[in-house]
Design a protein around this motif. Structure first.
Motif, PDB file in Angstrom:
ATOM      1  N   ASP A   1       4.431   6.606   1.404  1.00  0.00           N
ATOM      2  CA  ASP A   1       3.256   6.099   2.118  1.00  0.00           C
ATOM      3  C   ASP A   1       2.041   6.991   1.879  1.00  0.00           C
ATOM      4  O   ASP A   1       0.932   6.500   1.666  1.00  0.00           O
ATOM      5  CB  ASP A   1       3.547   6.008   3.619  1.00  0.00           C
TER       6      ASP A   1
ATOM      7  N   LEU B   1      -1.458   6.009   0.041  1.00  0.00           N
ATOM      8  CA  LEU B   1      -2.738   6.253   0.712  1.00  0.00           C
ATOM      9  C   LEU B   1      -3.680   7.029  -0.217  1.00  0.00           C
ATOM     10  O   LEU B   1      -4.887   6.745  -0.279  1.00  0.00           O
ATOM     11  CB  LEU B   1      -2.513   7.016   2.014  1.00  0.00           C
ATOM     12  N   LYS B   2      -3.162   7.955  -0.966  1.00  0.00           N
ATOM     13  CA  LYS B   2      -3.957   8.725  -1.922  1.00  0.00           C
ATOM     14  C   LYS B   2      -4.567   7.796  -2.974  1.00  0.00           C
ATOM     15  O   LYS B   2      -5.731   7.916  -3.326  1.00  0.00           O
ATOM     16  CB  LYS B   2      -3.082   9.799  -2.603  1.00  0.00           C
TER      17      LYS B   2
ATOM     18  N   ALA C   1      -7.330   5.807  -1.420  1.00  0.00           N
ATOM     19  CA  ALA C   1      -8.500   6.651  -1.147  1.00  0.00           C
ATOM     20  C   ALA C   1      -9.312   6.930  -2.407  1.00  0.00           C
ATOM     21  O   ALA C   1     -10.523   7.145  -2.329  1.00  0.00           O
ATOM     22  CB  ALA C   1      -8.050   7.969  -0.528  1.00  0.00           C
TER      23      ALA C   1
END
Length: 104
Positions: free
Chosen positions: A94, A98-99, A102
């Protein structure tokens, strides 16, 4: 310093090889074991080590106060490992996802 850390972590006395090229000597010992007794070698590594291995007279003894701290650190490490690897297996995936989001 590294030998002191090893001694502290394991709680065991560390004996230092007399040879600077201890890995090369170890290879030779295993070669002598592979040759076997009938070819002038040794029956096992313990016998070869006793006959040919040499240790320095001094050793590194563990500092038991340091061992207590290393034991505590290890307990924290196990908890973190279990959290990321057992309790919540998806958390690292997860976070990687998310990285990626982003950086889009």
């Amino acid at each position: 310093m590294l030998n002191q850390i090893y001694a502290d972590i394991t709680g065991k006395e560390i004996f230092i090889a007399e040879e600077l090229q201890a890995p090369a000597v170890s290879s030779a010992l295993y070669g002598a074991v592979a040759a076997g007794e009938e070819a002038g070698g040794f029956k096992d590594i313990a016998t070869a080590s006793q006959k040919l291995g040499r240790l320095k007279k001094e050793s590194v003894k563990p500092n038991l106060e340091n061992k207590k701290v290393y034991d505590q650190i290890y307990e924290y490490f196990k908890r973190v490992h279990d959290f990321f690897g057992v309790t919540d297996k998806d958390i690292m995936s997860d976070l990687k996802a998310l990285k990626v989001i982003a950086h889009e």
